[in-house]
Design an enzyme around this catalytic site. Sequence first.
Site, PDB file in Angstrom:
ATOM      1  N   ALA A  84      33.818 125.908  50.116  1.00 26.70           N
ATOM      2  CA  ALA A  84      32.735 124.963  49.866  1.00 26.70           C
ATOM      3  C   ALA A  84      32.915 123.731  50.748  1.00 26.70           C
ATOM      4  O   ALA A  84      34.046 123.312  51.019  1.00 26.70           O
ATOM      5  CB  ALA A  84      32.723 124.553  48.395  1.00 26.70           C
ATOM      6  N   ALA A 124      42.177 124.782  59.635  1.00 27.53           N
ATOM      7  CA  ALA A 124      42.482 123.521  60.327  1.00 27.53           C
ATOM      8  C   ALA A 124      42.768 123.765  61.805  1.00 27.53           C
ATOM      9  O   ALA A 124      42.250 123.059  62.675  1.00 27.53           O
ATOM     10  CB  ALA A 124      43.666 122.837  59.646  1.00 27.53           C
ATOM     11  N   THR A 135      36.801 118.681  49.680  1.00 25.34           N
ATOM     12  CA  THR A 135      36.943 117.647  50.712  1.00 25.34           C
ATOM     13  C   THR A 135      37.893 118.011  51.860  1.00 25.34           C
ATOM     14  O   THR A 135      37.942 117.288  52.857  1.00 25.34           O
ATOM     15  CB  THR A 135      37.464 116.348  50.051  1.00 25.34           C
ATOM     16  OG1 THR A 135      38.436 116.682  49.053  1.00 25.34           O
ATOM     17  CG2 THR A 135      36.342 115.590  49.394  1.00 25.34           C
ATOM     18  N   LYS A 186      24.418 124.705  49.805  1.00 25.94           N
ATOM     19  CA  LYS A 186      24.995 123.988  48.659  1.00 25.94           C
ATOM     20  C   LYS A 186      24.291 122.633  48.551  1.00 25.94           C
ATOM     21  O   LYS A 186      24.340 121.827  49.477  1.00 25.94           O
ATOM     22  CB  LYS A 186      26.500 123.798  48.892  1.00 25.94           C
ATOM     23  CG  LYS A 186      27.186 122.910  47.878  1.00 25.94           C
ATOM     24  CD  LYS A 186      28.685 122.764  48.154  1.00 25.94           C
ATOM     25  CE  LYS A 186      29.302 121.701  47.259  1.00 25.94           C
ATOM     26  NZ  LYS A 186      30.697 121.408  47.605  1.00 25.94           N
TER      27      LYS A 186
END
Length: 503
Positions: free
Chosen positions: A51, A17, A343, A79
């Site tokens: 991911a 982040a 997410t 992916k």
Amino acid sequence: MSQSSPLEIVIAGGGTAGWVAAATFARFLGNRASITLVESDEIGTVGVGEATIPQIHNLIVGLGLDQADFLRRTNASFKLGIQFAGWSGEGSEYIHSFGQTGRGVGLIPFRQLWLRGRALGVAQDFGEYSYNIAAARLGRMAKNAGTKTIPDLAYAYHFDASLFARMLRDYAEERGVRRVEGKIVDVERDAENGDIRALSLEGERRLAGTFFIDCTGFRSLLLGTTLEVPYIDWSHWLPCNSALAVPCESSDAFRPYTQATARSAGWQWRIPLQHRTGNGHVYCNAFLSDDEAAETLLANLDGAALADPRPIRFTSGRRAQFWSHNCLALGLAAGFMEPLESTSIHLVQSALGRLLNLLPGDLTRTASARETFNRLSDSEWARVRDFITLHYYANQRDGEFWEECRRMQLPDTLVEKIELFLDSGLFLREEEELFLDDSWGQVMIGQGIMPESWSPLADNVPAEDIGPFLESVARSYRLRAETLPTHRQFVADMVGDPVKERQ
Ligand SMILES: Cc1cc2nc3c(=O)[nH]c(=O)nc-3n(C[C@H](O)[C@H](O)[C@H](O)COP(=O)(O)OP(=O)(O)OC[C@H]3O[C@@H](n4cnc5c(N)ncnc54)[C@H](O)[C@@H]3O)c2cc1C
């Protein structure tokens, strides 16, 4: 006057982040703001999170990163979606793919034609009508892989999160971001308005700023601890609270998708990278001991483990506000929804996009921006929460954990979604909603929530034409997918030899 108010951004924390934020600010505010990031090597980062979803392209393209360089430096793979195994009982399987399923006829949505075809007994499994799934099952991947009638494959990446953070750190530092090594021990606030004025670091150092980004991970040092913004617990909807992560040697299968396999009290991920496979077991420790969870994880690896499983505890939920005073939290400091739909990194990105759009030139006038930011973020997080919750609620597995999930009292917003789908076979996108109609449809159908009727629109196609139409769609995707290079070959061609050597 307003534009000259100094924008001195201090980012607390240098995990994914923190460095996504630093790189984004450097790219878009570099000529207007001073940007400093403080992190502590001693504390370290969570280091998982491998991911992504296709919106990652906005970050990569927005920063101007070269795709091949990115793939090389982060050991990334492609992916095309997530395979959910066992969620509707042992042996069951479906893929939630990116991209669209099927193609409509004029204004008639494909799913409605499929529902009618299903009632007529001429439809195959819903997943047979996805180009992404056809390529995923064959282990194929290519860019610009479409034709006049077939869209390109929609893709995201798997990557090594630590290497990605390292890449972004280089990017940010090259563009003037100052990195400070050190531990934050105190936070100084304005006596009058309560805003944060400075961070106190070990060794009596002080880091002053006008706008603070809290990226301190689960600690949430600024937003949570200092500003006392409470945490909203969502574990009654997202019951898993523990994870064990372990890398293992690569197997021969270099799948262009994530695997999420249901276990007795949670699920296991498998994420193929170029140099290794990432694995993790996400579970609820009220139903499974840590030792049992580790045993299951290690018994289900594709290759030899490369480390001991690393434990992580969490509570799914979020801070009641994401932006309070002059501090905005990103990543785990803002909240965490378990990683089933990958997410978290996206939520960092979308929060940054929202902030950049809303941030006023005059930092004394942030009240309206803050309020709007929090309202839109609330809505975005709630919709993602509903989407992940759906997987648990709509399971068809045996066992106490799964039975309890089926009995959960759902959020009203999710009840509405399910009811509308059962009645009309569709979804309406609400404000700031991340997952679109196709994602919802694939997961509902994949997990057995099935409308028994279809839109009258679908009756415009003669019954005898439905079967041949469906077959032509499935066939065209299958045949096209067969012409694409293997995932391994495609990555090898982009990055050079490391993957190719293993062929
Ligand atoms: C099990 C699991 C699986 C996940 N899988 C995915 C996934 O597949 N996809 C996805 O998008 N996301 C995933 N995530 C989420 C993803 O890992 C995080 O969103 C991401 O890593 C961001 O973490 P972070 O930067 O917020 O926090 P962290 O990585 O914890 O970083 C915190 C930073 O703050 C610093 N810090 C803390 N305290 C201090 C202090 N006192 N002084 C100075 N510095 C301090 C630390 O040094 C560190 O640099 C997963 C998370 C978990 C737990």
